[in-house]
Design a protein around this motif. Structure first.
Motif, PDB file in Angstrom:
ATOM      1  N   THR A  70      43.053  43.900  42.182  1.00  0.00           N
ATOM      2  CA  THR A  70      42.188  44.847  41.468  1.00  0.00           C
ATOM      3  C   THR A  70      41.448  45.795  42.410  1.00  0.00           C
ATOM      4  N   GLY A  71      41.348  45.408  43.682  1.00  0.00           N
ATOM      5  CA  GLY A  71      40.660  46.291  44.625  1.00  0.00           C
ATOM      6  C   GLY A  71      41.355  47.622  44.800  1.00  0.00           C
ATOM      7  N   ILE A  72      42.686  47.637  44.667  1.00  0.00           N
ATOM      8  CA  ILE A  72      43.417  48.889  44.805  1.00  0.00           C
ATOM      9  C   ILE A  72      43.065  49.877  43.696  1.00  0.00           C
ATOM     10  N   LEU A  73      42.722  49.344  42.513  1.00  0.00           N
ATOM     11  CA  LEU A  73      42.322  50.226  41.414  1.00  0.00           C
ATOM     12  C   LEU A  73      41.002  50.911  41.729  1.00  0.00           C
ATOM     13  N   ALA A  74      40.053  50.166  42.282  1.00  0.00           N
ATOM     14  CA  ALA A  74      38.771  50.772  42.659  1.00  0.00           C
ATOM     15  C   ALA A  74      38.968  51.823  43.743  1.00  0.00           C
ATOM     16  N   THR A  75      39.862  51.555  44.689  1.00  0.00           N
ATOM     17  CA  THR A  75      40.125  52.526  45.760  1.00  0.00           C
ATOM     18  C   THR A  75      40.750  53.794  45.213  1.00  0.00           C
ATOM     19  N   ILE A  76      41.741  53.645  44.329  1.00  0.00           N
ATOM     20  CA  ILE A  76      42.396  54.826  43.756  1.00  0.00           C
ATOM     21  C   ILE A  76      41.413  55.631  42.919  1.00  0.00           C
ATOM     22  N   GLY A  77      40.597  54.950  42.117  1.00  0.00           N
ATOM     23  CA  GLY A  77      39.642  55.657  41.283  1.00  0.00           C
ATOM     24  C   GLY A  77      38.613  56.434  42.085  1.00  0.00           C
ATOM     25  N   ALA A  78      38.265  55.933  43.272  1.00  0.00           N
ATOM     26  CA  ALA A  78      37.257  56.607  44.084  1.00  0.00           C
ATOM     27  C   ALA A  78      37.845  57.698  44.977  1.00  0.00           C
ATOM     28  N   VAL A  79      39.086  57.516  45.453  1.00  0.00           N
ATOM     29  CA  VAL A  79      39.641  58.407  46.475  1.00  0.00           C
ATOM     30  C   VAL A  79      40.547  59.491  45.874  1.00  0.00           C
ATOM     31  N   ALA A  80      41.250  59.197  44.790  1.00  0.00           N
ATOM     32  CA  ALA A  80      42.249  60.130  44.250  1.00  0.00           C
ATOM     33  C   ALA A  80      41.695  61.523  43.944  1.00  0.00           C
ATOM     34  N   PRO A  81      40.489  61.674  43.324  1.00  0.00           N
ATOM     35  CA  PRO A  81      39.997  63.036  43.080  1.00  0.00           C
ATOM     36  C   PRO A  81      39.791  63.835  44.358  1.00  0.00           C
ATOM     37  N   PHE A  82      39.339  63.194  45.425  1.00  0.00           N
ATOM     38  CA  PHE A  82      39.112  63.906  46.676  1.00  0.00           C
ATOM     39  C   PHE A  82      40.433  64.264  47.358  1.00  0.00           C
ATOM     40  N   VAL A  83      41.434  63.400  47.225  1.00  0.00           N
ATOM     41  CA  VAL A  83      42.747  63.736  47.769  1.00  0.00           C
ATOM     42  C   VAL A  83      43.341  64.934  47.032  1.00  0.00           C
ATOM     43  N   GLY A  84      43.214  64.932  45.689  1.00  0.00           N
ATOM     44  CA  GLY A  84      43.681  66.081  44.926  1.00  0.00           C
ATOM     45  C   GLY A  84      42.918  67.351  45.272  1.00  0.00           C
ATOM     46  N   VAL A 117      41.455  58.714  36.719  1.00  0.00           N
ATOM     47  CA  VAL A 117      40.837  58.327  35.442  1.00  0.00           C
ATOM     48  C   VAL A 117      41.435  57.023  34.891  1.00  0.00           C
ATOM     49  N   PRO A 118      42.766  56.878  34.801  1.00  0.00           N
ATOM     50  CA  PRO A 118      43.284  55.576  34.328  1.00  0.00           C
ATOM     51  C   PRO A 118      42.918  54.417  35.255  1.00  0.00           C
ATOM     52  N   ALA A 119      42.839  54.681  36.576  1.00  0.00           N
ATOM     53  CA  ALA A 119      42.495  53.602  37.507  1.00  0.00           C
ATOM     54  C   ALA A 119      41.090  53.075  37.234  1.00  0.00           C
ATOM     55  N   VAL A 120      40.144  53.964  36.970  1.00  0.00           N
ATOM     56  CA  VAL A 120      38.770  53.540  36.695  1.00  0.00           C
ATOM     57  C   VAL A 120      38.695  52.786  35.367  1.00  0.00           C
ATOM     58  N   VAL A 121      39.370  53.298  34.345  1.00  0.00           N
ATOM     59  CA  VAL A 121      39.343  52.636  33.032  1.00  0.00           C
ATOM     60  C   VAL A 121      39.989  51.260  33.097  1.00  0.00           C
ATOM     61  N   ILE A 122      41.147  51.176  33.751  1.00  0.00           N
ATOM     62  CA  ILE A 122      41.847  49.889  33.857  1.00  0.00           C
ATOM     63  C   ILE A 122      41.043  48.906  34.700  1.00  0.00           C
ATOM     64  N   TYR A 123      40.402  49.384  35.756  1.00  0.00           N
ATOM     65  CA  TYR A 123      39.590  48.498  36.599  1.00  0.00           C
ATOM     66  C   TYR A 123      38.441  47.888  35.793  1.00  0.00           C
ATOM     67  N   ASN A 124      37.747  48.712  35.024  1.00  0.00           N
ATOM     68  CA  ASN A 124      36.642  48.186  34.207  1.00  0.00           C
ATOM     69  C   ASN A 124      37.145  47.193  33.158  1.00  0.00           C
ATOM     70  N   TYR A 125      38.311  47.472  32.581  1.00  0.00           N
ATOM     71  CA  TYR A 125      38.885  46.545  31.597  1.00  0.00           C
ATOM     72  C   TYR A 125      39.226  45.204  32.250  1.00  0.00           C
ATOM     73  N   LEU A 126      39.857  45.240  33.422  1.00  0.00           N
ATOM     74  CA  LEU A 126      40.227  44.003  34.096  1.00  0.00           C
ATOM     75  C   LEU A 126      39.002  43.228  34.567  1.00  0.00           C
ATOM     76  N   VAL A 127      37.961  43.934  34.969  1.00  0.00           N
ATOM     77  CA  VAL A 127      36.727  43.252  35.388  1.00  0.00           C
ATOM     78  C   VAL A 127      36.140  42.448  34.229  1.00  0.00           C
ATOM     79  N   ARG A 128      36.147  43.023  33.032  1.00  0.00           N
ATOM     80  CA  ARG A 128      35.640  42.293  31.860  1.00  0.00           C
ATOM     81  C   ARG A 128      36.509  41.078  31.551  1.00  0.00           C
ATOM     82  N   GLN A 129      37.815  41.235  31.632  1.00  0.00           N
ATOM     83  CA  GLN A 129      38.708  40.104  31.355  1.00  0.00           C
ATOM     84  C   GLN A 129      38.558  39.002  32.407  1.00  0.00           C
ATOM     85  N   ILE A 130      38.380  39.394  33.659  1.00  0.00           N
ATOM     86  CA  ILE A 130      38.182  38.408  34.723  1.00  0.00           C
ATOM     87  C   ILE A 130      36.857  37.679  34.542  1.00  0.00           C
TER      88      ILE A 130
END
Length: 264
Positions: free
Chosen positions: A158-172, A217-230
């Motif tokens: 799940t850490g990769i989702l947090a990284t993508i959600g934080a870094v992807a907008p700046f890479v774009g 955007v999907p990375a942040v949404v999916i990360y929050n969903y998985l955090v709740r399930q975990i």
């Protein structure tokens, strides 16, 4: 006789002026036509990608790979969490029945709750099934370590989702800035500010920002969903640990009663 006026010379002068203006405008029109002829005709996302600079292409490919990784993690972790949660609920229901730790030690440790039962049974075996005063504390320490290990295992990936959600907008954004720089360089080399010349380069640059948002955007949404399930799964493990401690306490009481009857 009436006087005759010569009108022809007066008409020729405006005509000559219009011809001269047309000759002055003609080179710029030809230049614009040549510039338009060299523009990419395919302005679809794939066409803009193929016409983009190599740096922008690398950014877009990286963002596409990040988006694919996001959906892969979502699929795998969703399947894993549903399977582990179902197993934990079934094992927790078994702990609620009138059973003993000796009867449960044969349970296969395929899930987190099974691991908790096995570690408590292992401590009981090492203690010679002697439920002394310190036995419950030793079991509690083992359960705490096992629960932490199961929590680390379920959060893996799940850490990769947090990284993508934080870094992807700046890479774009980096790809967009680089593409706009190239677009302005092309404008200066073409010596024209025609919108038809400027627009394709800027559109290619903005495509990188769009892909960054599509990945983030999907990375942040999916990360929050998985955090709740975990968190729900961890709560089940906490309940199972409490049930194992209660089981140990009941076994200790039963052992004390058996020893008392044997002494009588």
């Amino acid at each position: 006789m009436m006087p005759q006026f010569r009108v022809a010379p007066m008409i020729r002068k405006p005509a000559l002026g219009l011809m001269a203006a047309a000759l002055l405008i003609a080179p710029s029109g030809a230049e614009a036509a040549n510039a338009l002829a060299t523009l990419p005709r395919d302005l679809s996302p794939w066409g803009m990608f193929t016409a983009a600079d190599i740096v922008v292409k690398v950014v877009m490919v990286g963002l596409a790979v990040a988006s694919l990784a996001t959906w892969t993690v979502w699929l795998s972790k969703t399947i894993e969490l549903r399977r582990e949660t179902a197993r934990a609920r079934a094992a927790l229901a078994q702990l609620e029945t009138d059973t003993t730790l000796a009867e449960l030690r044969s349970t296969e440790a395929k899930d987190g709750v099974g691991q908790l039962i096995q570690t408590a049974a292992r401590e009981a075996q090492l203690s010679g099934w002697n439920f002394d005063d310190d036995f419950k504390e030793r079991v509690a320490l083992r359960l705490e370590r096992t629960e932490a290990a199961m929590s680390r295992k379920i959060t893996r990936g799940t850490g990769i989702l947090a990284t993508i959600g934080a870094v992807a907008p700046f890479v774009g954004l980096f790809g967009t800035v680089w593409g706009i720089m190239n677009a302005f360089i092309g404008i200066s080399e073409a010596h024209t500010t025609n919108l038809a010349v400027v627009a394709p380069g800027i559109a290619e640059a903005l495509l990188a920002t769009a892909l960054g948002l599509v990945a983030a955007v999907p990375a942040v949404v999916i990360y929050n969903y998985l955090v709740r399930q975990i968190a729900n799964y961890r709560a089940l493990l906490g309940d199972a640990s409490a049930q194992v401690l209660l089981l140990v306490s009941r076994d200790r009481g039963r052992s004390a009663r058996l020893m008392a009857r044997a002494a009588e």
